[in-house]
Design a protein around this motif. Structure first.
Motif, PDB file in Angstrom:
ATOM      1  N   TYR A   1       0.790  -1.339   0.108  1.00 31.80           N
ATOM      2  CA  TYR A   1      -0.045   0.025   0.082  1.00 31.80           C
ATOM      3  C   TYR A   1       0.681   1.296  -0.072  1.00 31.80           C
ATOM      4  CZ  TYR A   1       0.909   0.254   5.134  1.00 31.80           C
ATOM      5  OH  TYR A   1       1.618   0.680   6.218  1.00 31.80           O
ATOM      6  N   LEU A   2       0.270   2.235  -0.324  1.00 31.20           N
ATOM      7  CA  LEU A   2       0.959   3.687  -0.243  1.00 31.20           C
ATOM      8  C   LEU A   2       0.601   4.493   1.097  1.00 31.20           C
ATOM      9  CD1 LEU A   2       0.039   4.912  -3.903  1.00 31.20           C
ATOM     10  CD2 LEU A   2       2.179   4.009  -3.161  1.00 31.20           C
ATOM     11  N   ASP A   3       1.911   5.136   1.527  1.00 37.28           N
ATOM     12  CA  ASP A   3       1.727   6.001   2.503  1.00 37.28           C
ATOM     13  C   ASP A   3       1.541   7.484   2.130  1.00 37.28           C
ATOM     14  OD1 ASP A   3       2.749   4.314   4.733  1.00 37.28           O
ATOM     15  OD2 ASP A   3       4.575   4.077   3.850  1.00 37.28           O
ATOM     16  N   GLY A   4       0.666   8.290   3.043  1.00 37.37           N
ATOM     17  CA  GLY A   4       0.388   9.787   2.598  1.00 37.37           C
ATOM     18  C   GLY A   4      -0.796   9.876   1.642  1.00 37.37           C
ATOM     19  N   VAL A   5      -1.738   8.933   1.527  1.00 34.36           N
ATOM     20  CA  VAL A   5      -2.710   9.218   0.407  1.00 34.36           C
ATOM     21  C   VAL A   5      -3.614  10.251   1.042  1.00 34.36           C
ATOM     22  CG1 VAL A   5      -2.582   6.662  -0.582  1.00 34.36           C
ATOM     23  CG2 VAL A   5      -3.946   7.216   1.424  1.00 34.36           C
ATOM     24  N   GLU A   6      -3.547  10.529   2.255  1.00 33.70           N
ATOM     25  CA  GLU A   6      -4.652  11.458   3.010  1.00 33.70           C
ATOM     26  C   GLU A   6      -3.906  13.012   2.748  1.00 33.70           C
ATOM     27  OE1 GLU A   6      -1.862  10.297   6.541  1.00 33.70           O
ATOM     28  OE2 GLU A   6      -2.412   9.476   4.552  1.00 33.70           O
ATOM     29  N   TYR A   7      -2.881  13.110   2.174  1.00 37.23           N
ATOM     30  CA  TYR A   7      -2.409  14.545   2.124  1.00 37.23           C
ATOM     31  C   TYR A   7      -2.433  15.067   0.806  1.00 37.23           C
ATOM     32  CZ  TYR A   7       0.078  13.226   6.391  1.00 37.23           C
ATOM     33  OH  TYR A   7       0.501  12.698   7.587  1.00 37.23           O
ATOM     34  N   PHE A   8      -2.780  16.259   0.759  1.00 34.57           N
ATOM     35  CA  PHE A   8      -3.075  17.081  -0.580  1.00 34.57           C
ATOM     36  C   PHE A   8      -3.034  18.744  -0.390  1.00 34.57           C
ATOM     37  CE2 PHE A   8      -6.305  18.834  -3.593  1.00 34.57           C
ATOM     38  CZ  PHE A   8      -5.586  18.578  -4.803  1.00 34.57           C
ATOM     39  N   ASP A   9      -2.367  19.336  -1.461  1.00 33.48           N
ATOM     40  CA  ASP A   9      -2.135  20.875  -1.200  1.00 33.48           C
ATOM     41  C   ASP A   9      -3.404  21.477  -2.051  1.00 33.48           C
ATOM     42  OD1 ASP A   9      -1.478  23.468  -0.905  1.00 33.48           O
ATOM     43  OD2 ASP A   9       0.596  23.002  -1.720  1.00 33.48           O
ATOM     44  N   TYR A  10      -4.212  21.607  -1.374  1.00 30.72           N
ATOM     45  CA  TYR A  10      -5.515  21.972  -2.114  1.00 30.72           C
ATOM     46  C   TYR A  10      -5.476  23.565  -2.666  1.00 30.72           C
ATOM     47  CZ  TYR A  10      -6.956  23.526   2.645  1.00 30.72           C
ATOM     48  OH  TYR A  10      -6.717  23.955   4.039  1.00 30.72           O
ATOM     49  N   ASP A  11      -4.584  24.271  -1.747  1.00 33.72           N
ATOM     50  CA  ASP A  11      -4.355  25.587  -2.084  1.00 33.72           C
ATOM     51  C   ASP A  11      -3.760  26.036  -3.403  1.00 33.72           C
ATOM     52  OD1 ASP A  11      -5.656  26.988  -0.181  1.00 33.72           O
ATOM     53  OD2 ASP A  11      -4.080  27.076   1.193  1.00 33.72           O
ATOM     54  N   PHE A  12      -3.023  24.932  -3.599  1.00 34.57           N
ATOM     55  CA  PHE A  12      -2.000  25.046  -5.046  1.00 34.57           C
ATOM     56  C   PHE A  12      -2.887  25.036  -6.170  1.00 34.57           C
ATOM     57  CE2 PHE A  12       0.602  23.147  -8.027  1.00 34.57           C
ATOM     58  CZ  PHE A  12       1.686  23.936  -8.255  1.00 34.57           C
ATOM     59  N   PHE A  13      -3.849  24.198  -6.036  1.00 34.66           N
ATOM     60  CA  PHE A  13      -4.705  24.210  -7.230  1.00 34.66           C
ATOM     61  C   PHE A  13      -6.053  24.927  -7.176  1.00 34.66           C
ATOM     62  CE2 PHE A  13      -2.254  20.038  -6.664  1.00 34.66           C
ATOM     63  CZ  PHE A  13      -1.997  19.806  -8.085  1.00 34.66           C
ATOM     64  N   ASN A  14      -5.995  25.956  -6.213  1.00 35.30           N
ATOM     65  CA  ASN A  14      -7.070  26.923  -6.024  1.00 35.30           C
ATOM     66  C   ASN A  14      -8.575  25.844  -5.881  1.00 35.30           C
ATOM     67  OD1 ASN A  14      -8.136  29.408  -5.985  1.00 35.30           O
ATOM     68  ND2 ASN A  14      -8.611  29.403  -8.006  1.00 35.30           N
ATOM     69  N   ILE A  15      -8.520  25.014  -4.934  1.00 31.35           N
ATOM     70  CA  ILE A  15      -9.559  24.175  -4.505  1.00 31.35           C
ATOM     71  C   ILE A  15      -9.744  24.552  -3.191  1.00 31.35           C
ATOM     72  CG2 ILE A  15     -10.206  21.690  -4.221  1.00 31.35           C
ATOM     73  CD1 ILE A  15      -8.717  20.680  -6.647  1.00 31.35           C
ATOM     74  N   SER A  16     -11.153  24.656  -2.963  1.00 30.35           N
ATOM     75  CA  SER A  16     -11.321  24.933  -1.317  1.00 30.35           C
ATOM     76  C   SER A  16     -11.117  23.558  -0.513  1.00 30.35           C
ATOM     77  CB  SER A  16     -12.935  25.375  -1.337  1.00 30.35           C
ATOM     78  OG  SER A  16     -13.835  24.371  -1.417  1.00 30.35           O
ATOM     79  N   ARG A  17     -11.170  23.911   0.713  1.00 28.01           N
ATOM     80  CA  ARG A  17     -10.798  22.838   1.565  1.00 28.01           C
ATOM     81  C   ARG A  17     -12.182  21.916   1.656  1.00 28.01           C
ATOM     82  NH1 ARG A  17      -8.713  23.367   7.911  1.00 28.01           N
ATOM     83  NH2 ARG A  17      -8.832  20.909   8.381  1.00 28.01           N
ATOM     84  N   GLN A  18     -13.330  22.550   1.648  1.00 30.68           N
ATOM     85  CA  GLN A  18     -14.521  21.798   1.706  1.00 30.68           C
ATOM     86  C   GLN A  18     -14.657  20.786   0.413  1.00 30.68           C
ATOM     87  OE1 GLN A  18     -18.054  24.320   1.050  1.00 30.68           O
ATOM     88  NE2 GLN A  18     -19.435  22.486   1.267  1.00 30.68           N
ATOM     89  N   GLU A  19     -14.221  21.283  -0.838  1.00 35.60           N
ATOM     90  CA  GLU A  19     -14.205  20.296  -2.035  1.00 35.60           C
ATOM     91  C   GLU A  19     -13.242  19.351  -1.933  1.00 35.60           C
ATOM     92  OE1 GLU A  19     -14.427  20.841  -6.868  1.00 35.60           O
ATOM     93  OE2 GLU A  19     -14.234  22.734  -5.458  1.00 35.60           O
ATOM     94  N   ALA A  20     -12.059  19.736  -1.342  1.00 35.82           N
ATOM     95  CA  ALA A  20     -10.849  18.620  -1.344  1.00 35.82           C
ATOM     96  C   ALA A  20     -11.168  17.606  -0.321  1.00 35.82           C
ATOM     97  CB  ALA A  20      -9.624  19.447  -1.126  1.00 35.82           C
ATOM     98  N   ALA A  21     -12.082  17.808   0.660  1.00 38.09           N
ATOM     99  CA  ALA A  21     -12.429  16.816   1.568  1.00 38.09           C
ATOM    100  C   ALA A  21     -13.413  15.744   0.941  1.00 38.09           C
ATOM    101  CB  ALA A  21     -13.062  17.434   2.814  1.00 38.09           C
TER     102      ALA A  21
END
Length: 356
Positions: A61-81
């Motif tokens: 399995y892959l580690d760190g699948v829960e991490y994501f820099d949503y600001d970089f892609f101009n995506i809101s935290r609500q949408e990213a979740a």
């Protein structure tokens, strides 16, 4: 163009694999013969909401699948979740592949870059989102895996998903080569991903309806001890250009795809789920003829290599029959499969082999 496929250059690569945080780690894994299959960590058990008192199957399995820099892609935290982690990971890998080729994300905007991906349903929406919404729907549709990349990076080529089981990401590369040769795209991102959030990791026997999962959780490809596949996660992309365009633009070139070919078993196999040596022989010969290639010059053969008692002998027979049509030489071309290191990655299996 469907018959003769001109050369295609791989100019950018990216990937995440078990035991490999970046694409550069793959050399270390293969050179040192590292087994990337491991017991679940406490963190992964927590993320999957599994019972901590049970013993679970070893998985790549892959580690760190829960991490994501949503600001970089101009995506809101609500949408990213609400987004399937597969969408998030592919977005990041698309950026890495483009930048690895020496292009800025800004320069790629508006380009006729196609995106063709192999993927499957991770079941993130079904099992881990407590309520539905527009964000959740768009963030979990399988077809938006490619559309999300096109939207966020403003790429104007075709964006599509292919599902051909274990060959999905390799078929995506095939389709990308055809689109480039047809002039439908100037560049293409091709590859695939497999993240799995539903498997019953404590009892594979219950869900192994095909009888192909190794009880030892290890894939012993081309080995007398082979007793099935094991499960894994991974993702990889290649950025492709027509070879002459890559030379003209002075791109760095990792490798050259001299030809591609695809076919189907039809009724030549014993069952719908079984492979066919005749079909495998046929597709190899077709690829070699398109490339005007002498099989005696092939220096290595990366096989599918499931490690199953039915799959491996059929694959070796198909390869042997293909070579025999051109040469009487023996034992000059090594054969291998990455599944012995990083498991069977499903929709990402083919692109993993390309990157190896």
């Amino acid at each position: 163009y469907m018959r003769k496929v001109e050369k295609v250059a791989i100019v950018g690569i990216s990937g995440k694999f078990p035991g490999a945080e970046s694409i550069d780690d793959l050399d270390r894994i293969y050179s040192n013969k590292i087994d990337c299959i491991k017991p679940f960590s406490e963190r992964r058990i927590e993320l999957l909401k599994l019972d901590k008192t049970k013993k679970y199957f070893d998985v790549a399995y892959l580690d760190g699948v829960e991490y994501f820099d949503y600001d970089f892609f101009n995506i809101s935290r609500q949408e990213a979740a609400c987004m399937d982690p597969q969408q998030k990971m592919l977005l990041e890998l698309a950026c890495e592949a483009i930048e690895d080729a020496g292009y800025s994300l800004k320069s790629a905007r508006g380009s006729k870059t196609s995106i063709i991906l192999g993927a499957h349903n991770s079941h993130f929406f079904d099992d881990y989102l407590e309520e539905s919404s527009g964000f959740a729907a768009i963030g979990n549709f399988l077809d938006t895996l490619a559309g999300r990349i096109a939207y966020c990076l403003d790429l104007h080529g075709q964006a599509s998903i292919v599902e051909t089981a274990c060959s999905s990401s390799l078929y995506a590369v095939y389709e990308a080569c055809l689109r480039l040769n047809a002039g439908e795209a100037d560049m293409a991102l091709a590859g695939g991903i497999t993240l799995e959030f539903r498997a019953k990791y404590d009892d594979f026997a219950e869900q192994d309806v095909l009888g192909i999962i190794s009880p030892r959780a290890r894939c012993k490809t081309f080995d007398e001890e082979a007793d099935g596949i094991n499960l894994g996660e991974g993702a990889g992309l290649v950025l492709l250009k027509r070879y002459e365009d890559a030379i003209r633009d002075k791109d760095s070139i990792y490798a050259v795809i001299r030809s591609v070919s695809s076919n189907q078993d039809g009724a030549r196999s014993n069952s719908l789920a079984a492979p066919s040596s005749a079909a495998q022989c046929e597709v190899m010969i077709d690829a070699w003829e398109k490339a005007d290639l002498n099989p005696e010059d092939i220096g290595y053969f990366e096989a599918h290599g499931t490690g199953t008692k039915i799959g491996d002998p059929i694959e070796v027979l198909g390869i042997t029959e293909a070579f025999r049509k051109y040469t009487d030489k023996k034992q000059f071309c090594p054969i291998g499969s990455l599944k012995t290191n990083i498991s069977h990655l499903g929709s990402a299996a083919g692109i993993s082999s390309v990157l190896k």
